[in-house]
Write an enzyme that holds these catalytic residues in place. Structure first.
Site, short mmCIF file in Angstrom:
data_model
loop_
_atom_site.label_atom_id
_atom_site.label_comp_id
_atom_site.label_asym_id
_atom_site.label_seq_id
_atom_site.Cartn_x
_atom_site.Cartn_y
_atom_site.Cartn_z
N ASN A 9 0.87 -1.18 0.00
CA ASN A 9 0.00 0.00 0.00
C ASN A 9 0.91 1.23 0.00
O ASN A 9 1.49 1.55 1.02
CB ASN A 9 -0.90 -0.04 1.25
CG ASN A 9 -1.75 1.20 1.38
OD1 ASN A 9 -1.81 2.03 0.48
ND2 ASN A 9 -2.42 1.33 2.53
N TRP A 10 1.00 1.86 -1.15
CA TRP A 10 1.93 2.99 -1.29
C TRP A 10 1.40 4.27 -0.66
O TRP A 10 2.11 5.27 -0.62
CB TRP A 10 2.28 3.21 -2.77
CG TRP A 10 3.09 2.09 -3.38
CD1 TRP A 10 3.56 0.96 -2.75
CD2 TRP A 10 3.54 1.98 -4.74
NE1 TRP A 10 4.25 0.18 -3.63
CE2 TRP A 10 4.26 0.78 -4.86
CE3 TRP A 10 3.38 2.79 -5.87
CZ2 TRP A 10 4.83 0.37 -6.07
CZ3 TRP A 10 3.94 2.38 -7.07
CH2 TRP A 10 4.66 1.18 -7.17
N LYS A 11 0.13 4.25 -0.25
CA LYS A 11 -0.49 5.43 0.39
C LYS A 11 -0.27 6.67 -0.48
O LYS A 11 -0.21 6.55 -1.71
CB LYS A 11 0.04 5.57 1.82
CG LYS A 11 -0.14 4.28 2.63
CD LYS A 11 0.12 4.43 4.10
CE LYS A 11 -0.09 3.09 4.79
NZ LYS A 11 0.10 3.17 6.25
N HIS A 96 -9.36 1.26 5.17
CA HIS A 96 -8.07 1.40 5.86
C HIS A 96 -8.24 2.34 7.05
O HIS A 96 -9.02 3.28 7.00
CB HIS A 96 -7.03 1.96 4.87
CG HIS A 96 -5.64 1.90 5.41
ND1 HIS A 96 -5.16 2.82 6.31
CD2 HIS A 96 -4.65 0.99 5.23
CE1 HIS A 96 -3.92 2.50 6.64
NE2 HIS A 96 -3.59 1.38 6.00
N GLU A 98 -6.55 4.71 8.06
CA GLU A 98 -6.34 6.14 7.74
C GLU A 98 -7.59 6.73 7.09
O GLU A 98 -7.90 7.91 7.30
CB GLU A 98 -5.10 6.30 6.84
CG GLU A 98 -3.82 6.04 7.63
CD GLU A 98 -2.69 5.39 6.85
OE1 GLU A 98 -2.71 5.41 5.60
OE2 GLU A 98 -1.76 4.87 7.50
N GLU A 166 -5.04 -4.68 10.87
CA GLU A 166 -3.98 -3.68 11.02
C GLU A 166 -4.20 -2.92 12.33
O GLU A 166 -5.01 -1.99 12.37
CB GLU A 166 -4.01 -2.68 9.86
CG GLU A 166 -3.74 -3.32 8.51
CD GLU A 166 -3.22 -2.30 7.50
OE1 GLU A 166 -2.16 -2.56 6.93
OE2 GLU A 166 -3.85 -1.25 7.32
N GLY A 172 2.99 2.41 10.78
CA GLY A 172 3.95 3.50 10.58
C GLY A 172 4.69 3.91 11.84
O GLY A 172 5.36 4.94 11.88
N SER A 212 3.89 -2.11 10.31
CA SER A 212 5.34 -2.20 10.48
C SER A 212 5.92 -3.57 10.13
O SER A 212 6.84 -4.06 10.79
CB SER A 212 5.74 -1.78 11.91
OG SER A 212 5.38 -0.43 12.14
N GLY A 233 3.00 -1.13 4.29
CA GLY A 233 3.05 0.31 4.02
C GLY A 233 4.48 0.73 3.70
O GLY A 233 4.98 0.52 2.60
N GLY A 234 5.15 1.32 4.70
CA GLY A 234 6.49 1.91 4.51
C GLY A 234 7.46 1.01 3.77
O GLY A 234 8.15 1.47 2.84
P1 13P Z 1 3.30 0.38 7.70
O1 13P Z 1 3.81 -0.90 7.11
O2 13P Z 1 4.01 1.61 7.21
O3 13P Z 1 3.22 0.30 9.21
O4 13P Z 1 1.79 0.56 7.18
C1 13P Z 1 0.91 -0.50 7.28
C2 13P Z 1 -0.31 -0.14 6.53
O5 13P Z 1 -1.07 0.74 6.92
C3 13P Z 1 -0.57 -0.86 5.28
O6 13P Z 1 -1.85 -0.59 4.79
#
Ligand code: 13P
Length: 252
Positions: A9-11, A96, A98, A166, A172, A212, A233-234
């Site tokens: 997920n590149w956000k 998600h 967020e 999640e 993050g 993470s 994510g990251g």
């Molecule tokens: P991180 O891997 O950056 O913690 O993010 C997880 C995430 O929200 C994937 O959708």
């Protein structure tokens, strides 16, 4: 036997050019013939088409980060399921944390989106997870159960659905849920699905962990009996890290 699924997920990261380059790096490092598990990448909407032309015909699935539940109309800034399908997406991430935290999504809007995307044949990744306050208050199970129940309300057939657990406090932050903590909630989610849809359906459901995930902790997480892959994510913004996580899933 459930096929593991890992999605990056590149956000809200990367321009079109940067997204194209990252997709090329992922493909090159994964190898064209990769088949060890299901893999997807979710660029921003702006880069969807460009990334789609890089990964088209490869084993990497084009994934949207969100969708609207109406086909079209006066919904400024939104993108419909019909549009993302036409752009080549096979998968979509819905609900998600967020989206819930910053954009007002609720279990009922998540439900409308899941219904729409599933009825149009997309592979839906429905996200659930508790906040730190909820975990500390001891209500993780109750929160996650109602996110699952309300998100799936009125949906009789969940074939192909993926649920991503999640924990908000692990996203993050560098704080991963321990594999035992994650497994406990994954098991609980599967038990909710047993109650709603029966044993056979629950045993087919894939439950991803997100929060993470890194090359250093992926293998331990993916070795747990109810963890069927990851939503990354990251670490998905670096091709080598993402591919290392994908390979850890393929080997577990
Ligand atoms: P991180 O891997 O950056 O913690 O993010 C997880 C995430 O929200 C994937 O959708």
């Amino acid at each position: 036997m459930r096929t593991k699924i890992v999605v990056g997920n590149w956000k809200m990261n990367n321009t079109i050019a940067e997204s194209t380059q990252l997709a090329q790096e992922v493909l090159a490092q994964l190898g064209e013939g990769f088949s060890g598990c299901e893999v997807g990448i979710a660029p921003t909407f702006l880069a969807i088409q460009a990334v789609g032309s890089v990964i088209g015909g490869s084993p990497v699935q084009l994934t949207a980060q969100n969708c609207h539940y109406e086909n079209d109309g006066a919904f400024t800034g939104e993108v419909s399921v019909r549009m993302i399908k036409a752009a080549g997406c096979s998968h979509v991430i819905i609900g998600h944390s967020e989206r819930r935290q910053y954009f007002g999504e609720t279990n009922s809007t998540v439900n409308l989106k899941v219904k729409k995307a599933m009825s149009e044949g997309l592979t839906v990744i429905m996200c659930v997870g508790e906040t730190l306050e909820e975990r500390e208050a001891g209500v993780t199970g109750a929160v996650v159960s109602s996110q699952v129940r309300e998100g799936l309300e009125g949906i009789d057939d969940i074939t192909g659905l993926v649920i991503a657990y999640e924990p908000v406090w692990a996203i993050g932050t560098g704080k991963t849920a321990s594999s035992a903590q994650a497994e406990e909630v994954h098991d609980l989610i599967r038990t909710v699905i047993v109650k709603l849809y029966g044993e056979a359906v629950a045993s087919e459901l894939r439950i991803q962990y997100g929060g993470s995930v890194k090359p250093s902790n992926a293998a331990e997480l993916f070795a747990m009996p109810n963890i069927d892959g990851g939503l990354i994510g990251g670490a998905s913004l670096n091709a080598a890290d993402f591919v290392a996580i994908v390979k850890a899933a393929a080997e577990n």
